[in-house]
Design a protein around this motif. Structure first.
Motif, PDB file in Angstrom:
ATOM      1  N   GLY A   1       0.827  -1.205   0.000  1.00 40.44           N
ATOM      2  CA  GLY A   1       0.000   0.000   0.000  1.00 40.44           C
ATOM      3  C   GLY A   1       0.856   1.248   0.000  1.00 40.44           C
ATOM      4  O   GLY A   1       2.011   1.252   0.455  1.00 40.44           O
ATOM      5  N   GLY A   2       0.321   2.319  -0.531  1.00 37.70           N
ATOM      6  CA  GLY A   2       1.070   3.556  -0.652  1.00 37.70           C
ATOM      7  C   GLY A   2       1.846   3.611  -1.951  1.00 37.70           C
ATOM      8  O   GLY A   2       1.937   2.628  -2.697  1.00 37.70           O
ATOM      9  N   LEU A   3       2.409   4.777  -2.238  1.00 37.31           N
ATOM     10  CA  LEU A   3       3.151   5.014  -3.470  1.00 37.31           C
ATOM     11  C   LEU A   3       4.543   5.523  -3.136  1.00 37.31           C
ATOM     12  O   LEU A   3       4.693   6.457  -2.342  1.00 37.31           O
ATOM     13  CB  LEU A   3       2.433   6.043  -4.354  1.00 37.31           C
ATOM     14  N   SER A   4       5.552   4.923  -3.742  1.00 38.56           N
ATOM     15  CA  SER A   4       6.922   5.353  -3.520  1.00 38.56           C
ATOM     16  C   SER A   4       7.272   6.471  -4.496  1.00 38.56           C
ATOM     17  O   SER A   4       7.049   6.354  -5.703  1.00 38.56           O
ATOM     18  CB  SER A   4       7.880   4.175  -3.716  1.00 38.56           C
ATOM     19  N   VAL A   5       7.831   7.576  -3.999  1.00 39.62           N
ATOM     20  CA  VAL A   5       8.209   8.710  -4.832  1.00 39.62           C
ATOM     21  C   VAL A   5       9.533   8.397  -5.522  1.00 39.62           C
ATOM     22  O   VAL A   5      10.561   8.207  -4.874  1.00 39.62           O
ATOM     23  CB  VAL A   5       8.326   9.998  -4.006  1.00 39.62           C
ATOM     24  N   LEU A   6       9.508   8.365  -6.878  1.00 40.66           N
ATOM     25  CA  LEU A   6      10.699   8.047  -7.673  1.00 40.66           C
ATOM     26  C   LEU A   6      11.436   9.291  -8.140  1.00 40.66           C
ATOM     27  O   LEU A   6      12.658   9.281  -8.291  1.00 40.66           O
ATOM     28  CB  LEU A   6      10.297   7.228  -8.902  1.00 40.66           C
ATOM     29  N   ARG A   7      10.684  10.361  -8.395  1.00 38.04           N
ATOM     30  CA  ARG A   7      11.281  11.598  -8.901  1.00 38.04           C
ATOM     31  C   ARG A   7      10.370  12.758  -8.552  1.00 38.04           C
ATOM     32  O   ARG A   7       9.144  12.610  -8.519  1.00 38.04           O
ATOM     33  CB  ARG A   7      11.482  11.524 -10.424  1.00 38.04           C
ATOM     34  N   VAL A   8      10.984  13.910  -8.290  1.00 38.72           N
ATOM     35  CA  VAL A   8      10.243  15.140  -8.038  1.00 38.72           C
ATOM     36  C   VAL A   8      10.710  16.174  -9.055  1.00 38.72           C
ATOM     37  O   VAL A   8      11.903  16.476  -9.153  1.00 38.72           O
ATOM     38  CB  VAL A   8      10.470  15.652  -6.605  1.00 38.72           C
ATOM     39  N   SER A   9       9.791  16.699  -9.848  1.00 38.11           N
ATOM     40  CA  SER A   9      10.151  17.656 -10.889  1.00 38.11           C
ATOM     41  C   SER A   9      10.604  18.978 -10.277  1.00 38.11           C
ATOM     42  O   SER A   9       9.997  19.464  -9.306  1.00 38.11           O
ATOM     43  CB  SER A   9       8.963  17.911 -11.815  1.00 38.11           C
ATOM     44  N   PRO A  10      11.671  19.571 -10.831  1.00 39.52           N
ATOM     45  CA  PRO A  10      12.143  20.865 -10.316  1.00 39.52           C
ATOM     46  C   PRO A  10      11.059  21.928 -10.397  1.00 39.52           C
ATOM     47  O   PRO A  10      10.282  21.975 -11.350  1.00 39.52           O
ATOM     48  CB  PRO A  10      13.325  21.197 -11.240  1.00 39.52           C
ATOM     49  N   ASN A  11      10.995  22.772  -9.388  1.00 40.16           N
ATOM     50  CA  ASN A  11      10.061  23.909  -9.339  1.00 40.16           C
ATOM     51  C   ASN A  11       8.597  23.506  -9.374  1.00 40.16           C
ATOM     52  O   ASN A  11       7.735  24.321  -9.681  1.00 40.16           O
ATOM     53  CB  ASN A  11      10.346  24.885 -10.496  1.00 40.16           C
ATOM     54  N   SER A  12       8.310  22.251  -9.070  1.00 42.42           N
ATOM     55  CA  SER A  12       6.927  21.778  -9.037  1.00 42.42           C
ATOM     56  C   SER A  12       6.317  22.015  -7.661  1.00 42.42           C
ATOM     57  O   SER A  12       7.035  22.294  -6.694  1.00 42.42           O
ATOM     58  CB  SER A  12       6.891  20.285  -9.356  1.00 42.42           C
ATOM     59  N   PRO A  13       4.980  21.910  -7.544  1.00 41.70           N
ATOM     60  CA  PRO A  13       4.367  22.011  -6.215  1.00 41.70           C
ATOM     61  C   PRO A  13       4.953  21.019  -5.220  1.00 41.70           C
ATOM     62  O   PRO A  13       5.152  21.349  -4.046  1.00 41.70           O
ATOM     63  CB  PRO A  13       2.891  21.725  -6.497  1.00 41.70           C
TER      64      PRO A  13
END
Length: 332
Positions: A250-262
Motif C-alpha cells: 500500500g502507498g506510493l513510492s516517490v521516484l522523482r520530483v520535478s524541479p520547481n513543481s508544487p
C-alpha cells in the motif's frame, strides 16, 4: 506444460484472435497511398537547460500525421520545450515547423508547418467505435509499408509521471517505430497516435508486450482552441510534479520530483511514501490520479500524507498547471 502461468498465458492467446493468425485484409490502394504520404518524420531539439532534456533527451525523433493543410498531429513528448521542429515528408522534403500546442490531458501535440505541406490530410476516425478485437494498421516515419495490428484491449493505463488514460488503444504485435506513428482503421482514417511500448497489453495477469496508441477522440473537442490559441478552454488540470509507483503493502513510492513543481516546493523528496490524499489511503496509481482530478483544476489546495524515515507527516500544497513549469519554446 503444467506451470500455472504458462497455462494462463497460452489459454489467453488461443482465445484471442490475434492479427497475425488471421488472413490479411488489404486496404484499397488509394487508401494506402493517402496514408503513406500523410505520415512525416518529426525531428525536434530542445535547449540543453530545458527541464525535460534530462528525461526525454535534447534531440527527439518520431512521426506525425497530417490532419489539415498546415497541421501535423503527433505525440506530445516530442514537442515539450522544443526550440526547433523539422518535418520530413515521404519525398525527403525538409519543412520547418513550430510547436502549436501540447495537450497534457491526452498527451497529444500539434505542429504547424511554416511553409505549405502540399500533402493530403487524413480524416480523423471514431476511436470510440472501434471493435475489440479488430484489425488496424500503423505507419511510422520512413517506413515503406503499413503494418497490420490487432486492437486487443482498452484497459486503463497509468504512468509513473502523472499521466492516465481511461481507455487507450492497446495493440499487438509490438512494433518498434511507435513514437508519434499513425494508427488507421479499415477506411484509412486516423484513430490513434503511437505513444509507448508496454509490457502488458492484457494487464498484469498476462504480461505480453505490445503498444499503446492515444485515441484521437481525446483531441477532437479541444482541437479548435488548441489550434486557435495553443491551449484548451477552461482551467488546466492539477499537477503535482511527482513520479511514483505503487508499493506491495500500500502507498506510493516517490521516484522523482520535478524541479520547481508544487511537490518540490512543499518539500516532498525522492524515497518518500505517499500514504493518503485528502485523508483517503492511496493504493495504486489510477486511484491516485482519479482523486487528484477530483480535487479540482490547477490552483486547488490539497493535503498529502507522507511517510519519511518512519515518521508520518501532513503536507499541504497548491496544485499547478504543468505547462507553467516548462520552458516556453520561442516558436510558440
Amino acid at each position: 506444460m503444467n506451470h500455472p502461468f504458462l497455462m494462463v498465458l497460452c489459454a489467453g492467446l488461443l482465445a484471442w484472435p490475434l492479427a497475425w493468425a488471421q488472413p490479411e485484409q488489404a486496404l484499397p490502394s488509394p487508401t494506402v497511398q493517402r496514408i503513406m504520404q500523410s505520415v512525416v518524420s518529426v525531428q525536434t531539439r530542445s535547449d540543453e537547460q530545458a527541464n525535460t532534456a534530462r528525461t526525454l533527451g535534447q534531440q527527439r525523433l518520431g512521426s506525425g500525421v497530417v490532419i489539415a493543410p498546415d497541421t501535423v498531429l503527433t505525440i506530445g513528448y516530442l514537442l515539450l520545450e522544443a526550440e526547433t521542429v523539422d518535418l520530413i515528408d515521404h519525398q525527403g522534403r525538409r519543412i520547418p515547423g513550430q510547436v502549436r500546442a501540447v495537450d497534457n490531458t491526452s498527451g497529444l501535440g500539434l505542429i504547424r508547418a511554416l511553409v505549405p505541406l502540399r500533402l493530403e490530410a487524413v480524416p480523423l476516425g471514431d476511436s470510440d467505435a472501434l471493435p475489440t478485437p479488430g484489425k488496424l494498421w500503423t505507419l511510422g516515419q520512413r517506413e515503406s509499408e503499413l503494418t497490420a495490428l490487432e486492437l486487443v484491449s482498452r484497459r486503463p493505463f497509468a504512468a509513473v509521471w502523472e499521466y492516465w488514460l481511461e481507455a487507450p488503444l492497446m495493440t499487438l504485435p509490438a512494433v518498434n517505430n511507435w513514437s508519434g506513428a499513425g494508427l488507421f482503421d479499415q477506411r484509412g482514417r486516423l484513430v490513434g497516435i503511437g505513444s509507448l511500448l508496454v509490457q502488458d497489453v492484457f494487464g498484469d495477469q498476462v504480461p505480453l508486450p505490445g503498444n499503446l496508441y492515444v485515441p484521437v477522440n481525446l483531441i477532437k473537442d479541444p482541437l479548435p482552441e488548441l489550434l486557435r490559441q495553443g491551449k484548451s478552454l477552461g482551467p488546466a488540470p492539477s499537477w503535482l510534479g511527482i513520479s511514483s509507483q505503487a508499493l506491495p503493502g500500500g502507498g506510493l513510492s516517490v521516484l522523482r520530483v520535478s524541479p520547481n513543481s508544487p511537490a518540490a516546493q512543499s518539500g516532498i523528496m525522492v524515497g518518500d511514501t505517499l500514504l493518503a490524499l485528502q485523508g483517503q489511503a492511496l493504493d495504486n496509481l489510477p486511484d491516485f490520479y482519479r482523486r487528484l482530478r477530483a480535487v479540482g483544476p490547477a490552483g486547488s489546495t490539497l493535503t498529502l500524507s507522507i511517510r519519511r524515515e518512519g515518521q508520518v507527516r501532513q503536507i499541504e500544497l497548491v496544485t499547478a498547471d504543468r505547462n507553467q513549469s516548462l520552458k516556453r519554446p520561442s516558436s510558440i
